[in-house]
Design a protein around this motif. Sequence first.
Motif, PDB file in Angstrom:
ATOM      1  N   UNK A   2       0.766  -1.278   0.098  1.00  0.00           N
ATOM      2  CA  UNK A   2      -0.226   0.218  -0.532  1.00  0.00           C
ATOM      3  C   UNK A   2       0.656   1.028   0.253  1.00  0.00           C
ATOM      4  N   UNK A   3       0.553   2.153  -0.578  1.00  0.00           N
ATOM      5  CA  UNK A   3       1.228   3.371  -0.284  1.00  0.00           C
ATOM      6  C   UNK A   3       1.389   4.137   0.821  1.00  0.00           C
ATOM      7  N   UNK A   4       1.446   3.938   1.856  1.00  0.00           N
ATOM      8  CA  UNK A   4       1.701   4.108   3.148  1.00  0.00           C
ATOM      9  C   UNK A   4       2.640   3.036   3.312  1.00  0.00           C
ATOM     10  N   UNK A   5       2.423   2.419   3.175  1.00  0.00           N
ATOM     11  CA  UNK A   5       3.564   0.707   3.073  1.00  0.00           C
ATOM     12  C   UNK A   5       5.476   1.553   2.427  1.00  0.00           C
ATOM     13  N   UNK A   6       5.380   1.914   1.622  1.00  0.00           N
ATOM     14  CA  UNK A   6       6.517   1.775   0.511  1.00  0.00           C
ATOM     15  C   UNK A   6       7.495   2.639   1.234  1.00  0.00           C
ATOM     16  N   UNK A   7       8.501   2.501   0.861  1.00  0.00           N
ATOM     17  CA  UNK A   7      10.068   3.770   0.849  1.00  0.00           C
ATOM     18  C   UNK A   7       9.794   4.571   1.018  1.00  0.00           C
ATOM     19  N   UNK A   8      10.400   5.457   1.366  1.00  0.00           N
ATOM     20  CA  UNK A   8      11.013   6.651   0.983  1.00  0.00           C
ATOM     21  C   UNK A   8      11.034   7.465  -1.120  1.00  0.00           C
ATOM     22  N   UNK A   9      11.791   6.039  -0.423  1.00  0.00           N
ATOM     23  CA  UNK A   9      12.449   6.171  -2.259  1.00  0.00           C
ATOM     24  C   UNK A   9      11.625   4.799  -3.648  1.00  0.00           C
ATOM     25  N   UNK A  10      10.852   4.207  -2.867  1.00  0.00           N
ATOM     26  CA  UNK A  10      10.630   3.561  -3.689  1.00  0.00           C
ATOM     27  C   UNK A  10       9.267   3.987  -4.361  1.00  0.00           C
ATOM     28  N   UNK A  11       9.017   3.150  -5.797  1.00  0.00           N
ATOM     29  CA  UNK A  11       8.030   3.804  -6.588  1.00  0.00           C
ATOM     30  C   UNK A  11       6.563   2.552  -6.601  1.00  0.00           C
ATOM     31  N   UNK A  12       7.397   1.155  -6.583  1.00  0.00           N
ATOM     32  CA  UNK A  12       6.184   0.444  -5.760  1.00  0.00           C
ATOM     33  C   UNK A  12       7.622  -0.741  -5.569  1.00  0.00           C
TER      34      UNK A  12
END
Length: 255
Positions: free
Chosen positions: A50-60
């Motif tokens: 989910x968007x709130x799980x992504x690392x700050x540098x990750x697109x997906x």
Amino acid sequence: RSCEFEQMEMEFFCEPGTDDHWMDYWVQQRMSWWQKYANDKTKFKLRPHAPDELAHYAKGCFDIEYEYPWGYGELEGIANRTNYDLTKHTQHSGQKLDYFDPESQKRYVPYVIEPAAGATRGVLVYLLDAYTEEELETPRGDKEIRVVLKLHPELAPIKVAVFPLTKKDGMPELARKVVGEFFARGITAKYDEQHAIGKRYRRHDEIGTPWGLTVDHQSLEDGTLTIRDRDTMLQRRIPIDSAVSEIEALLRAGH
């Protein structure tokens, strides 16, 4: 952070704008790789972050999860890290890490698709997948439990066990000769002469040896031996001279 030493990671560099394609490619490739060696392919699933799980540098990011006895858990993650890593390296090292593509005449900082899998988790998954207890009926009508490790042949530590039916009449010598032929072709084989033949079959069922070859009295007469399949327990006779090529063909076929 000892877990870092149990990771299997790869960084795949690609042109910005093609990263979505390569992300899809590696997600499917990695899922197919895990399922290839499993008996129950339905226990693997893909879970997008989910968007709130992504690392700050990750697109997906996708996790490949496996259904352990306690529920689904992560086995491998595949992340689109964009150009974050190379950009940071450039900032701190002062060394340019862009790439000039001679075909497109473009210069760019590559994006990174990173599959990262747990090595020990993978071992656990395949052991859980392979461990089987089967109820069998003995010739006397009793019930017994056969424990068998149904490892994919490529994962089995020992590919074939060779048994002389007895420890006399030249059977051990012939069986050892067959074992030597397997090793000469790079196939891990095990010579086993201890206990009754039924116990030897069970012993190798438990450690996942896919095939058992038995040298018996008929072998001395007509140059054949018995090949037994671990999973079906079916037996058939084949020429001793073709034993190695038979196992090689079975290994190529993946069963």
